[in-house]
Structure formats: C-alpha cells, structure tokens
Design an enzyme around this catalytic site. Sequence first.
Site, short mmCIF file in Angstrom:
data_model
loop_
_atom_site.label_atom_id
_atom_site.label_comp_id
_atom_site.label_asym_id
_atom_site.label_seq_id
_atom_site.Cartn_x
_atom_site.Cartn_y
_atom_site.Cartn_z
N ASN A 43 35.90 36.35 42.69
CA ASN A 43 36.95 37.24 42.20
C ASN A 43 36.27 38.44 41.68
O ASN A 43 35.67 38.39 40.61
CB ASN A 43 37.89 36.79 41.22
N ASP A 70 27.61 37.10 36.54
CA ASP A 70 29.05 36.53 36.92
C ASP A 70 28.81 35.29 37.20
O ASP A 70 29.60 34.72 38.06
CB ASP A 70 29.58 37.11 38.22
N HIS A 74 31.63 26.27 38.17
CA HIS A 74 32.89 25.61 38.40
C HIS A 74 32.49 24.24 39.01
O HIS A 74 31.56 24.09 39.97
CB HIS A 74 33.92 26.08 39.26
#
Length: 189
Positions: A43, A70, A74
């Site tokens: 994103n 960034d 995850h």
Amino acid sequence: HICHVSKIQSADLIRSAKKKKLNITCEVTPHHLFSYDNDYKVNPPIGSKQDNEALIQAVKDGTIDILATDHAPHSKEDKLKGSPGISNIETAFCMYMKVFADNNIPLKRFCEMSSYMPARLIGLDIGLIQAGYDADLILADIENLHKIDSNAFISKSGNTPFDNYTARGRILKTFIKGELKYDIGQTIL
C-alpha cells in the site's frame, strides 16, 4: 511530508508544488523504484513501468527527497489474509543500489537521500561524516551483484516478491555512534 510516492501524477504534483516554493517533502520506497507491474500486495500498489520511470526521474531531478524502507514484516498467515506489506529491511540498500547504478544516479545522491535529508527534515545533526556528528556508518560492497534470498532474512518475516531477483550491493558492517552493531550477518549487542 508525503510518504510512499508511487505514481506519475503524484511526482508531477509534488514537482509543481516545489516549483511554487511550497514547503513540501516526500519519500519513495525501494519496491516502487525497483519494480513495476507487480501485483504483490503493498500500500500503495506497485505501479506501471511508466510510474516507475517517472519515480526514477523524480529521484534524479530532486523532486523526491528521501529513500524510505516501508519495512512491514507480516507473517505468511497475515499475507494470506491480505495484509499489505513487504519486508524491506534486508533488501532496501541493495534494491536502491541496483536502481541507482542502472540509472547512472550518483552515489552522493543516495547518501543525501538515505541519511542527510531525513536527518535534516527532523532537525537532527546526523547524516554527515564530520566532527561533532555521531559515527553512524555502514561499510558496504556496492559492486556486489547477488540474488535476493528471503530465507536468509533475519527479520521477523521474509515476505517479498523479489526472491531470486538480482540486486546490487551488500552491507558488510554497521556502526552506530562508532560502535560495531552488525558484521556481515551477525547482530552484535
């Protein structure tokens, strides 16, 4: 400050604002400079080849001020559930080095964007090699070509679409305030 610039239109608007002398800064991520037409969920999404070329030009002409990571490590489970994000802490340097080398962008520009400009933006006297500044430095082999291997990541996760992509440069040592903290694959506490 605008984070994660990823599209031609954004770069054009920022360039226009800077020409009008508006107080604006921005950053770009490694995956938006290194890749295009990639549907890996981040994103904002990774753009087209035209977006990528516009971002590289925006780095060259000074429109983009800062190189970010960034880093969003995850788990595999979270990625399968649709979480946007990418592990960039191990790859940001080598992805940026490849982009800069492939596009004849000077190493000095990389240093400005990755250390000097971020420090200046938040008002810290760091990001330069000079008396009175912290000795926060890396020792790197900027010519090293290698394949990205997420299995070698030491981060929480290895979520990346760039396994086996060729990258450039390898960080050999990291010094924080003059103390060795990383030595080619080892974290030193």
